[in-house]
Design a protein around this motif. Structure first.
Motif, PDB file in Angstrom:
ATOM      1  N   HIS A   1      -7.037   2.167   2.114  1.00 48.97           N
ATOM      2  CA  HIS A   1      -6.649   2.941   0.925  1.00 48.97           C
ATOM      3  C   HIS A   1      -7.005   2.160  -0.338  1.00 48.97           C
ATOM      4  O   HIS A   1      -6.807   0.948  -0.402  1.00 48.97           O
TER       5      HIS A   1
ATOM      6  N   CYS B   1      -6.239  -1.636   0.182  1.00 47.78           N
ATOM      7  CA  CYS B   1      -5.488  -2.080   1.347  1.00 47.78           C
ATOM      8  C   CYS B   1      -6.444  -2.596   2.420  1.00 47.78           C
ATOM      9  O   CYS B   1      -7.372  -1.906   2.834  1.00 47.78           O
TER      10      CYS B   1
ATOM     11  N   CYS C   1       0.265   3.084   3.702  1.00 46.76           N
ATOM     12  CA  CYS C   1       0.754   2.546   4.981  1.00 46.76           C
ATOM     13  C   CYS C   1       1.913   1.554   4.809  1.00 46.76           C
ATOM     14  O   CYS C   1       2.483   1.114   5.803  1.00 46.76           O
TER      15      CYS C   1
ATOM     16  N   CYS D   1       0.845  -1.192   0.000  1.00 42.64           N
ATOM     17  CA  CYS D   1       0.000   0.000   0.000  1.00 42.64           C
ATOM     18  C   CYS D   1       0.885   1.248   0.000  1.00 42.64           C
ATOM     19  O   CYS D   1       1.841   1.329   0.765  1.00 42.64           O
TER      20      CYS D   1
ATOM     21  N   CYS E   1      -5.559  -0.321   5.936  1.00 41.27           N
ATOM     22  CA  CYS E   1      -5.933   1.082   6.169  1.00 41.27           C
ATOM     23  C   CYS E   1      -7.108   1.513   5.292  1.00 41.27           C
ATOM     24  O   CYS E   1      -7.615   2.618   5.430  1.00 41.27           O
TER      25      CYS E   1
HETATM   26 ZN   LIG Z   1      -2.689   0.711   3.625  1.00 42.03          ZN
END
Ligand SMILES: [Zn+2]
Length: 121
Positions: free
Chosen positions: A118, A113, A101, A98, A116
């Motif tokens: 994303h 992700c 993160c 990612c 997180c």
């Molecule tokens: Zn992430």
């Protein structure tokens, strides 16, 4: 494992095992995929068919090597095979991380992700 308890070493090892078994040697695959040794003189016809399939897919593995590898406990066989892949074939891994993160995505082609949230679709 959750986003809070994420451990990159644990995640990377699971990712290698799940998505890059083809980077293992034929012997490593043979002794990490199954909890019993799959050898050429199996008495069960299903096991013989499986043996044939594995020889075709991965290449020839000597029965004695399979039996010998089974002296090592299952978890250690896996850890050893993953160690070797990480040490000698790391460049061939597609580490899909990612950009937010830096954690590993669930698969090499994932576009979101798990940790997180994303999204890079
Ligand atoms: Zn992430």
């Amino acid at each position: 494992m959750t986003a809070d308890t994420y451990d990159d070493d644990v995640a990377l090892r699971a990712y290698v095992l799940r998505h890059f078994p083809h980077l293992m040697t034929p012997l490593e695959r043979r002794v990490t995929e199954y909890i019993a040794p799959i050898v050429s003189d199996a008495e069960d016809s299903k096991l013989l068919k499986l043996h044939e399939f594995l020889e075709e897919r991965d290449g020839h593995v000597v029965d004695a090597d399979v039996i010998s590898a089974f002296q090592t406990p299952y978890d250690d066989r896996i850890a050893n095979a993953v160690d070797r892949v990480l040490e000698t074939r790391r460049g061939e891994l597609i580490e899909n991380r990612c950009s937010q993160c830096q954690r590993l995505a669930r698969t090499p082609v994932a576009k979101q992700c798990l940790w997180c949230g994303h999204d890079w679709h």
